[in-house]
Design a protein around this motif. Structure first.
Motif, short mmCIF file in Angstrom:
data_model
loop_
_atom_site.label_atom_id
_atom_site.label_comp_id
_atom_site.label_asym_id
_atom_site.label_seq_id
_atom_site.Cartn_x
_atom_site.Cartn_y
_atom_site.Cartn_z
N ILE A 1 -70.12 119.44 41.27
CA ILE A 1 -69.73 120.83 41.50
C ILE A 1 -70.93 121.56 42.09
O ILE A 1 -71.93 121.81 41.40
CB ILE A 1 -69.27 121.50 40.20
N THR B 1 -71.24 124.87 44.23
CA THR B 1 -70.39 125.93 44.76
C THR B 1 -70.97 127.30 44.37
O THR B 1 -72.03 127.40 43.78
CB THR B 1 -68.95 125.78 44.20
N SER B 2 -70.22 128.34 44.73
CA SER B 2 -70.57 129.70 44.36
C SER B 2 -69.40 130.32 43.60
O SER B 2 -68.24 130.03 43.89
CB SER B 2 -70.87 130.54 45.61
N ASP C 1 -67.77 135.16 46.71
CA ASP C 1 -67.86 135.01 48.16
C ASP C 1 -69.23 135.38 48.70
O ASP C 1 -69.65 134.88 49.75
CB ASP C 1 -66.79 135.88 48.84
N GLN D 1 -72.01 134.69 47.32
CA GLN D 1 -72.96 133.67 46.85
C GLN D 1 -74.08 134.28 46.02
O GLN D 1 -75.25 133.92 46.14
CB GLN D 1 -73.52 132.88 48.04
N LEU E 1 -74.68 130.96 42.09
CA LEU E 1 -74.56 129.59 42.57
C LEU E 1 -74.48 128.63 41.38
O LEU E 1 -75.11 128.86 40.34
CB LEU E 1 -75.75 129.22 43.45
N LEU F 1 -73.39 125.64 51.58
CA LEU F 1 -72.86 124.83 50.51
C LEU F 1 -71.89 123.79 51.06
O LEU F 1 -71.23 124.02 52.08
CB LEU F 1 -72.13 125.71 49.50
N LYS G 1 -68.56 121.63 51.64
CA LYS G 1 -67.13 121.98 51.55
C LYS G 1 -66.37 120.68 51.31
O LYS G 1 -65.92 120.00 52.24
CB LYS G 1 -66.67 122.67 52.85
N TRP G 2 -66.25 120.32 50.03
CA TRP G 2 -65.71 119.01 49.66
C TRP G 2 -64.28 118.80 50.15
O TRP G 2 -63.89 117.70 50.51
CB TRP G 2 -65.73 118.87 48.14
#
Length: 239
Positions: free
Chosen positions: A191, A193-194, A197, A199, A202, A232, A234-235
């Motif tokens: 994981i 991510t933020s 939006d 950020q 984190l 970041l 983007k999975w």
């Protein structure tokens, strides 16, 4: 027959010295480290600031990074994506050179076995073998105990596997047993991510037992994001 079947690039280091080195870098740049100061609440206000409740006090920051392994999952709303669990390990008495030779481990290189659940192992400077495998204490990050029945059974099975790897290990004495928490994600992806939006908050966790290497690399990635020239991962984006 017990033997090395494949070598891969890698290495090993002293984790305590590594931690001390990181601590020294933080303090050299006037950073402060506070132990035993849990974060119990998080709020993003309308003025773009992060408010944290830390050990009963309120702290305001422009940004915050949560890199807390299995802790704070509920605070960040990540209970459906990840869970805390403990992995176990044991240490043996110092082994003779002849034992290392007999079991195909004369190099003392860290190893993984091919069977599942795999064993991982490394040798200490005084020729003890540190070997681990298996997990216990699901969802009990703070309350799991090494003397709980499930943990005792897992440690006993680990000792049994070690003693049956090779006749030279049949009577080896296990001197230490312990367990430690890790964060396991449901989709096997870390994981990173933020929470918002902008950020401002984190998050980096969910390394599934491979956190030494991954967290170090991700720390650099998050530093680049904070500095304004990194992004970041983007999975879930499709090619």
């Amino acid at each position: 027959t017990l033997a090395v079947v494949h070598d891969i690039p890698g290495g090993a280091f002293d984790p305590r010295r590594f931690l001390a080195g990181l601590t020294g870098l933080v303090e050299r740049d006037a950073g402060q480290i506070f132990e035993h100061t849990p974060v119990t609440d998080l709020h993003l206000d309308t003025r773009g600031r992060v408010r944290l409740s830390v050990a009963g006090k309120s702290i305001t920051a422009a940004r915050a990074v949560f890199a807390t392994n299995p802790w704070c999952l509920s605070l960040l709303g990540l209970q459906q994506q990840a869970e805390g669990i403990h992995t176990v390990a044991v240490a043996t008495e110092p082994l003779d050179d002849a034992v290392f030779e007999a079991i195909g481990w004369a190099s003392r290189r860290p190893f993984y076995t091919l069977d599942l659940p795999y064993l991982w192992g490394r040798a200490t400077a005084d020729n003890c073998a540190v070997i681990g495998a298996g997990t216990t204490g699901l969802g009990q990050v703070d309350s799991a105990r090494v003397d709980a029945p499930d943990a005792v059974a897992l440690h006993d099975s680990l000792a049994y596997r070690i003693r049956h790897l090779h006749p030279a290990l049949r009577d080896v004495h296990i001197t230490h047993r312990w367990m430690g928490p890790l964060c396991r994600t449901h989709d096997s992806k870390p994981i990173i991510t933020s929470l918002d939006d902008d950020q401002r908050v984190l998050i980096a966790t969910g390394y599934r037992g491979h956190g030494v290497a991954l967290s170090t690399r991700v720390g650099k990635l998050l530093a680049e994001v904070i500095a304004g020239y990194g992004t970041l991962p983007k999975w879930d984006e499709q090619p």
